[in-house]
Design a protein around this motif. Structure first.
Motif, short mmCIF file in Angstrom:
data_model
loop_
_atom_site.label_atom_id
_atom_site.label_comp_id
_atom_site.label_asym_id
_atom_site.label_seq_id
_atom_site.Cartn_x
_atom_site.Cartn_y
_atom_site.Cartn_z
N VAL A 134 0.83 -1.21 0.00
CA VAL A 134 0.00 0.00 0.00
C VAL A 134 0.86 1.26 0.00
O VAL A 134 0.47 2.28 -0.58
CB VAL A 134 -1.01 0.02 1.17
N ARG A 135 2.04 1.19 0.63
CA ARG A 135 2.94 2.35 0.57
C ARG A 135 3.40 2.58 -0.87
O ARG A 135 3.45 3.72 -1.34
CB ARG A 135 4.15 2.12 1.48
N LEU A 136 3.73 1.49 -1.57
CA LEU A 136 4.12 1.62 -2.98
C LEU A 136 2.96 2.18 -3.80
O LEU A 136 3.16 3.02 -4.69
CB LEU A 136 4.55 0.26 -3.52
N MET A 137 1.74 1.73 -3.51
CA MET A 137 0.57 2.27 -4.20
C MET A 137 0.44 3.78 -4.01
O MET A 137 0.17 4.53 -4.95
CB MET A 137 -0.71 1.60 -3.70
N LEU A 138 0.64 4.23 -2.77
CA LEU A 138 0.55 5.66 -2.49
C LEU A 138 1.60 6.45 -3.28
O LEU A 138 1.29 7.49 -3.86
CB LEU A 138 0.75 5.92 -1.00
N LEU A 139 2.83 5.95 -3.28
CA LEU A 139 3.90 6.66 -3.98
C LEU A 139 3.67 6.63 -5.50
O LEU A 139 3.95 7.62 -6.19
CB LEU A 139 5.25 6.03 -3.64
N GLU A 140 3.14 5.52 -6.01
CA GLU A 140 2.81 5.44 -7.44
C GLU A 140 1.69 6.41 -7.80
O GLU A 140 1.72 7.07 -8.84
CB GLU A 140 2.40 4.01 -7.79
N ALA A 141 0.70 6.50 -6.92
CA ALA A 141 -0.41 7.43 -7.15
C ALA A 141 0.08 8.87 -7.15
O ALA A 141 -0.35 9.69 -7.97
CB ALA A 141 -1.49 7.23 -6.10
N HIS A 204 -7.44 4.56 -0.26
CA HIS A 204 -7.16 5.99 -0.43
C HIS A 204 -6.17 6.24 -1.57
O HIS A 204 -6.30 7.23 -2.30
CB HIS A 204 -6.64 6.58 0.89
N ALA A 205 -5.22 5.34 -1.72
CA ALA A 205 -4.31 5.45 -2.87
C ALA A 205 -5.09 5.31 -4.17
O ALA A 205 -4.84 6.04 -5.15
CB ALA A 205 -3.22 4.38 -2.77
N ARG A 206 -6.03 4.38 -4.20
CA ARG A 206 -6.89 4.21 -5.38
C ARG A 206 -7.67 5.50 -5.66
O ARG A 206 -7.81 5.92 -6.82
CB ARG A 206 -7.86 3.06 -5.15
N ASN A 207 -8.16 6.15 -4.61
CA ASN A 207 -8.92 7.39 -4.79
C ASN A 207 -8.06 8.47 -5.45
O ASN A 207 -8.54 9.21 -6.31
CB ASN A 207 -9.43 7.91 -3.44
N ILE A 208 -6.79 8.56 -5.04
CA ILE A 208 -5.88 9.53 -5.65
C ILE A 208 -5.69 9.20 -7.13
O ILE A 208 -5.70 10.09 -8.00
CB ILE A 208 -4.51 9.54 -4.93
N ALA A 209 -5.53 7.92 -7.43
CA ALA A 209 -5.37 7.50 -8.83
C ALA A 209 -6.61 7.86 -9.66
O ALA A 209 -6.51 8.30 -10.81
CB ALA A 209 -5.10 6.00 -8.89
#
Length: 245
Positions: A134-141, A204-209
């Protein structure tokens, strides 16, 4: 392309860039809080866990600051359609980052509880793996937002599906363990709450994406069929390539 483009008004560019920089700072801080909270949990580091809890206020204060700057930006500059879409996305995105900070705080509180009660016999490897994802998802987003890259944003959406599957698998495994051995129920339940918090970070990372896709396509893809989102992303990418020819 980068999230910002040059405008006739240099002062508008400066105001907008400042908001974007604060947005990126807030997102990176939230991602770091998740990482630190998870490390504190696994290492049984109470001092670090308590620092995560205290530092949540820094994220809250950034949310307030960005909100205030957005209000001033809209009132003073009256941004046109594309810029207004970006400003709206930032306004929504900081809510997600604030909630990521809240989830990190929850993880830190669970770490303190487990330090007090004693370590759980199971679940730490699942926590570590899900936290990394999930941290990687956040940084990718965040990177997708900085470069307004809808393809990269769609990759984050795909990762969220994988995170959800892993979360459900870990939950089933730990629930089975509780039913077979009830001696450590409360400790394992604390781990389940941590896993739930991490799954929410992925959301939340998905929401940013999704906000990236909204900014680049003009389409709100929340609650939209996955295949339809993929089509929108491909159409947006093709249109951008044609424009840049």
């Amino acid at each position: 392309m980068l999230v910002t483009e040059k405008h006739l008004s240099k002062s508008f560019d400066n105001d907008l860039n400042e908001v974007i920089e604060l947005f990126m700072q807030m997102g990176r801080m939230a991602a770091e809080q998740v990482m630190i909270a998870t490390r504190a949990l696994i290492a049984a580091d109470e001092a670090t866990a308590k620092k995560v809890i205290a530092d949540d206020d820094l994220i809250n204060q950034l949310e307030i600051k960005i909100d205030e700057q957005i209000i001033l930006l809209v009132a003073k500059r009256q941004p046109a359609a594309n810029d207004l879409r970006l400003v709206m996305a930032i306004s929504k995105g900081i809510v997600d980052f604030e909630r990521v900070g809240d989830e990190a705080e929850k993880i830190a509180r669970m770490a303190c509880q487990l330090i007090e009660d004693g370590a759980s016999p199971r679940g730490y490897s699942e926590v570590q793996h899900l936290s990394n994802q999930v941290r990687l998802m956040l940084l990718e987003a965040l990177d997708a937002f900085l470069w307004m890259n809808p393809q990269q944003a769609f990759s984050v959406l795909q990762s969220d599906a994988s995170v959800n599957e892993e979360y459900q698998s870990a939950t089933r495994s730990l629930m089975t363990y509780i039913m077979e051995d009830s001696r450590h129920v409360s400790k394992v339940i604390n781990i389940l709450w941590v896993l739930r918090a991490l799954e929410r970070v992925g959301d939340h990372a998905r929401n940013i994406a999704e906000l990236v896709i909204f900014c680049t396509s003009g389409k709100d893809v929340r609650h939209t069929d996955f295949l339809r989102v993929e089509q929108i992303v491909q159409q947006t990418t093709n249109a951008s390539m044609n424009t840049n020819k």
